[in-house]
Motif scaffolding. Sequence first.
Motif: not given
Length: 284
Positions: A5-11, A35-43, A74-76
């Motif tokens: 849930p914390e990773i999802e909140r970060m995304a 936008l497509s890479m957000v969950e990858i980067m958050a993880t 997605g990076y910054f």
Amino acid sequence: MTTYPEIERMARTMRRKILDISHHCNLSTHLGGGLSMVEIMATLYARVLRYEPREPRWAQRDRFILSKGHGVLGYFSALLAAGVIDEATFNTFQTNDSDLIAHPVMNADLGIESSNGSLGQGLSMAVGIALAAKKRQRAHRTYVLLGDGECNEGSVWEAAMSAAQLRLDNLAIAIDYNKLQSDGDSRQIIDLGDLAARFRSFGWDVHEVDGHDVAQLVAAFEAPAVLGAPRAVVAHTVKGKGISFMENNNEWHHNRLTKASYELALAELEAREPGVPEAATAAL
């Protein structure tokens, strides 16, 4: 350890920041692939990477390279959410004299390990970094994010062969497999077939996942290492994920977010927040 849930909140925070800064800079930006890479980067930044936000030059840090350099949104936004850069720096995006422009420019003090603009270069650089770590008996790992369209580049496959030949099990890549690129449907431009099978045939330890499912991403990155094999996480994603009028719409590969489109996108994100009644989302 950071929870799902914390990773999802970060995304979710990252998606909001992507919209904010795209509108704020008042220029066309690479929204779809950001936008497509957000969950990858958050993880990666919430759980997988070892780094010190206030000590970006820490010698033992894991290295991250954004090979699909146009994915800077997605990076910054990940660097901001992770506390590596501050809000004031983030808000300079695409302004005069800013360190944060449309593609990453190497700046160790901001946690940016490499410059990237020409596609297909990041994995080769990562192979060198990972090999040097092996030779120096350093424990840090190297991670790379590529795009599926970028995998049309022959240099990607030269590096993939080298990484397997050199037994770089301290190297991992994620492929933002959103199946669209600047000129259209990736499969119609160069059909890569079964991308996971292709990397597997090159000697990589391959994990194929839903790139928006945090639990699947964590499991892939944290799976036990295969001795001598670099890891590839083939992450199936949706270009423009999270904003319905951008999803799988290649007009948003690179486009300007007007006030009207910004407000519409923001309302949709807010309606999708946990606890918001489903009827509110359906009304959008």
